[in-house]
Design a protein around this motif. Structure first.
Motif: not given
Length: 105
Positions: A39-48, A70-71, A77-86
């Protein structure tokens, strides 16, 4: 053997065509490629991926609605989101490998 039914009614969609439509954009394929390992975070995916935030957000939303990604919200705090494969998304890895082999022949 894959069977594409050319005798289907005009309002029906062959399962192979349906699958291609579901994951067929280049942006979706790029995002999936980077999520195959972990899984990766949003900013990491932007960079990659080198996608802009609006395009990446739309792509992730489409993949989430399709049941492929899935998200996962981590903390507040701090709010973080990670995206992973189902599980459905993980199954695509083998298909990617086969396509890679096929195009290399």
């Amino acid at each position: 053997m894959i069977k594409i039914d050319v005798n289907m009614k005009s309002d029906e969609v062959c399962p192979v065509i349906k699958a291609i439509r579901l994951i067929g954009s280049e942006n979706k394929l790029i995002v999936l490629y980077y999520l195959f390992d972990e899984g990766k975070g949003f900013n990491e995916l932007i960079r990659l991926t080198k996608l802009n935030s609006k395009t990446l957000s739309k792509t992730l939303k489409d993949l989430e609605e399709s049941g492929i990604v899935y998200r996962k919200v981590i903390g507040d705090r701090p709010f973080r989101v990670k995206y992973e494969l189902t599980d459905k998304g993980v199954k695509l890895k083998g298909i990617f490998e086969e396509l890679r082999k096929w195009i290399s022949d």
